[in-house]
Design a protein around this motif. Sequence first.
Motif, mmCIF file in Angstrom:
data_model
loop_
_atom_site.group_PDB
_atom_site.id
_atom_site.type_symbol
_atom_site.label_atom_id
_atom_site.label_comp_id
_atom_site.label_asym_id
_atom_site.label_seq_id
_atom_site.Cartn_x
_atom_site.Cartn_y
_atom_site.Cartn_z
ATOM 1 N N GLN A 59 29.520 35.063 45.008
ATOM 2 C CA GLN A 59 30.765 34.551 44.429
ATOM 3 C C GLN A 59 31.313 35.479 43.352
ATOM 4 O O GLN A 59 32.525 35.630 43.206
ATOM 5 N N GLN A 60 30.432 36.136 42.602
ATOM 6 C CA GLN A 60 30.873 37.057 41.565
ATOM 7 C C GLN A 60 31.503 38.304 42.186
ATOM 8 O O GLN A 60 32.502 38.824 41.685
ATOM 9 N N ASN A 61 30.928 38.772 43.291
ATOM 10 C CA ASN A 61 31.474 39.945 43.961
ATOM 11 C C ASN A 61 32.824 39.642 44.602
ATOM 12 O O ASN A 61 33.743 40.472 44.571
ATOM 13 N N ARG A 62 32.952 38.450 45.189
ATOM 14 C CA ARG A 62 34.239 38.064 45.773
ATOM 15 C C ARG A 62 35.314 37.976 44.689
ATOM 16 O O ARG A 62 36.444 38.442 44.870
ATOM 17 N N ALA A 63 34.950 37.366 43.569
ATOM 18 C CA ALA A 63 35.909 37.276 42.464
ATOM 19 C C ALA A 63 36.294 38.663 41.961
ATOM 20 O O ALA A 63 37.460 38.919 41.637
ATOM 21 N N PHE A 64 35.315 39.548 41.907
ATOM 22 C CA PHE A 64 35.542 40.922 41.443
ATOM 23 C C PHE A 64 36.596 41.610 42.315
ATOM 24 O O PHE A 64 37.544 42.216 41.813
ATOM 25 N N VAL A 65 36.428 41.509 43.631
ATOM 26 C CA VAL A 65 37.361 42.156 44.555
ATOM 27 C C VAL A 65 38.736 41.514 44.479
ATOM 28 O O VAL A 65 39.764 42.199 44.427
ATOM 29 N N ASN A 66 38.778 40.184 44.439
ATOM 30 C CA ASN A 66 40.055 39.487 44.470
ATOM 31 C C ASN A 66 40.830 39.618 43.165
ATOM 32 O O ASN A 66 42.037 39.912 43.169
ATOM 33 N N LEU A 67 40.159 39.402 42.045
ATOM 34 C CA LEU A 67 40.867 39.430 40.758
ATOM 35 C C LEU A 67 41.313 40.833 40.372
ATOM 36 O O LEU A 67 42.327 41.005 39.694
ATOM 37 N N LEU A 68 40.548 41.843 40.798
ATOM 38 C CA LEU A 68 40.903 43.225 40.462
ATOM 39 C C LEU A 68 41.708 43.891 41.577
ATOM 40 O O LEU A 68 42.083 45.060 41.462
ATOM 41 N N ASP A 69 41.934 43.134 42.659
ATOM 42 C CA ASP A 69 42.771 43.616 43.770
ATOM 43 C C ASP A 69 42.274 44.965 44.299
ATOM 44 O O ASP A 69 43.042 45.919 44.455
ATOM 45 N N ILE A 70 40.968 45.031 44.579
ATOM 46 C CA ILE A 70 40.382 46.253 45.120
ATOM 47 C C ILE A 70 40.611 46.295 46.621
ATOM 48 O O ILE A 70 40.284 45.347 47.343
#
Length: 342
Positions: A59-70
């Motif tokens: 969940q932390q990795n998904r949030a990382f990708v989504n919130l930072l728009d990687i």
Amino acid sequence: MSKASDLRDLLADGDTLTIICHNNPDPDCLASALALGRIAAAVGIDDRRILYSGDVSHQQNRAFVNLLDIDLQPFDPTLVRDREPGSLLAFVDHAVPGANNRVPEGTPVDVVIDHHPADEIEARFVDHRESAGATATILTEYVRELAVETDAALATALLFAIRRETLGFLRGVTRAEYDAAGYLHEHANDDLLARLSTPSVSGATLDAIATAIQNRTVRGAALISHVGRTTDRDSLPQAADYLATLEGVETAVVFGIVEASIHVSARSTDPRVHIGDALAEAFAGVGSAGGHREMAGGEVPLGIFADYTTDDTQLLAIVEQIVTARLVAGLNLTEGEAGDEE
């Protein structure tokens, strides 16, 4: 010349850059890939891509990708196999083709930046620092030295990656991590950092952690447990992190079956144990495993166990028995320690 200057000069000769993340990339890998892409853009490479294989399921990795728009793309072997002159290939947070990635063994690599233990690294540019607490620390050094624009997204990504990789500056941290964090703090978005630090937890993750708690066996200062079969691979390191906090436990190892493989995650604060070496020894010849002194993981193909039975209940019992025996041997537990169960 410095490493940062050497990297800049190599990238300046390229037309395209393909950055390969390791399987199931974590924030350290993702932030490092993002930073390398920004460096490449600064020297004039417009055609850039970040490839990954496996899942971004934590969940932390998904949030990382989504919130930072990687911008991530699934691994495409043609982008590695059919490379034109001027097409550069880079690894961040891993180092060897075929080891924790889907790049064929023997593939020429142009750039390797990593802090994990590795042997026989071959690339035109290599910055391999096992002493570093995070690969993101190395990339922060490059960004600073090369005066790459450090906007809020990049600074937040790198700072969060360093914090996460070092467990809040408590594991494997060096002065370089503090120096990097001091620089990044001035540019990072505090609200975004807070959101990344507290993502929602899935029911599958809670179920897997609960199963690991129930199945735990304490052997001296070592705890071994399993989650059975799960669809949430990233619940294993979370379970290991949690169980490592149990009073009297210095080493925690959690394993489970995910699709067609057995995954293992381990944590240790025992000065007598190098958990990466212990896992590598435990699964030598049957799978791939290794890591740092305090944090490690591994994967073993299920095929060698599935040959015994097609019944899933029996399979789980066989996996538990054999994997536990290998861990007991790899951790050099004595007979007395192996008998202390909880």
